[in-house]
Write a protein that holds these residues in place. Structure first.
Motif: not given
Length: 396
Positions: A310-329
């Motif tokens: 179940q490491t999906f949310p961990v990887l999502m959080a890791h990747g989310r940190a590199f994404i700028p706000p206007h590209l969140t979706g």
């Protein structure tokens, strides 16, 4: 905000239920519709394919019109309509089309919640919130085990699916009426950007192979192969299959809650993902080498795969940190697309691997080959991920 999160949790519970229900429905669908394990593997694969392909338009819609309308409309039309078609199915093809529609309906639910988390909460809370909604929503996984088996026995599988179609429509109405969209964010250049801009973020490149494979084993085995494996190798009946898959579902739920705060304990999303996926690989190795060592060991190893996979949310959080706000979706849906597309490809591939292995070997040998099929890509993805880097702002 409580109503917003509450209805997204209910929607995600339905998403988890639909992807897990075929393992329990396998015996009755085989008896009444002539659906084989291969037919249902294709049906589950179609669920994941349509779910994955929808992530691109869903990401655009989240950034442009928000999660309320995106999730409410798709869940009603695809989820409710697909469940109704499943209830009326007269053969395996109808089940496959229905599952594809349900995949479309479920496609925006989790990402709609993640979009709101990313826009409305501090970055340090994203991993915990992302894991928590999966953990609570995974109750749908549990409902797709013993409770589903009991409902099918008491009321019939068609009646159960008609009831689910009604519940899905009610949840979609709740999303449409009560969810509140966060304020829109404009790009610094005045342009909204595209998925190509997300793909240009180099920090994501070494994460994507593991993102594609980390959820495939637990999702594919729990969603379909656990039932046939227990029946073919150990002669388990529907009640025992329901009990073991329920235990695996509970382990998957606990795994999400376990991983949620782990990034703070380890000080790194990356370290948590490496430890978790290493443990998952060990569980698959044991299933590969000893698929017939006993029902109790098999149940424990399936639970281990569910817990650590179940490491999906961990990887999502890791990747989310590199994404700028206007590209969140677009960013979170692209990451989700890679994850779900990986599950779909593995599900399709597992059907061929199992059928070829069954032609030349015993059921035990066929399932051993199946577990090896899930193991090898995981090891490759984890090996590449070892070279990724942490984002120091991700856990502040």
């Amino acid at each position: 905000m409580r109503l917003t999160i509450g209805f997204f949790v209910l929607g995600y519970m339905l998403s988890q239920f639909y992807r897990a229900c075929l393992a329990v429905l396998t015996p009755v669908l085989k008896e009444e519709l002539g659906a084989t394990a291969g037919d249902l593997a294709l049906a589950l694969g179609l669920w994941y394919v349509t779910f994955a392909l929808m992530q691109i338009p869903v990401g655009e819609a989240l950034d442009r019109i928000g999660p309320r309308r995106t999730s409410g409309v798709l869940l009603a039309v695809g989820g409710g309509g697909g469940a109704a078609m499943f209830a009326m199915a007269s053969g395996p093809v109808d089940v496959q089309i229905a599952m594809a529609l349900i995949g479309i309906g479920c496609s925006p639910v989790l990402m709609g919640a993640y979009f709101i988390f990313a826009r409305s909460f501090r970055p340090a809370l994203f991993g915990t919130l992302a894991a928590s909604i999966i953990g609570v929503g995974s109750l749908g996984n549990l409902l797709g085990a013993t409770p589903l088996a009991a409902s099918v026995e008491a009321f019939g599988w068609r009646e159960t699916l008609w009831a689910l179609a009604g519940v899905t429509l009610l949840v979609s109405a709740g999303v449409f009426l009560f969810v509140r969209d966060p304020e829109r964010v404009q790009a610094p250049s005045g342009k909204s950007g595209s998925i190509l801009d997300v793909l240009k973020i180099r920090g994501l490149w070494l994460m994507l192979p593991l993102m594609m494979i980390n959820y495939s084993a637990s999702a594919g085995i729990r969603g379909l192969w656990a039932g046939p494996y227990l029946a073919d190798v150990f002669g388990a009946d529907a009640a025992r299959i329901g009990t073991v898959t329920l235990a695996m579902g509970i382990a998957m739920t606990l795994g999400n809650f376990m991983y949620g705060p782990a990034d703070r304990l380890f000080g790194s999303h990356r370290r948590v993902a490496i430890v978790g996926n290493t443990g998952l690989a060990i569980g698959l190795v044991l299933l590969w080498l000893q698929p017939d060592a006993g029902l109790m060991q098999a149940a424990l190893l399936l639970a281990m795969v569910g817990l650590l996979g179940q490491t999906f949310p961990v990887l999502m959080a890791h990747g989310r940190a590199f994404i700028p706000p206007h590209l969140t979706g677009r960013g979170v849906t692209m990451l989700n697309m890679f994850s779900i597309l990986g599950v779909a490809l593995m599900q399709f591939g597992s059907r061929g691997v199992f059928e070829r292995a069954s032609e030349t070997g015993t059921p035990t040998e066929a399932y051993s080959g199946l577990f090896l099929f899930f193991l090898v890509p995981l090891v490759i993805g984890l090996s590449i991920y070892l070279f990724s880097r942490d984002n120091p702002d991700a856990t502040r």
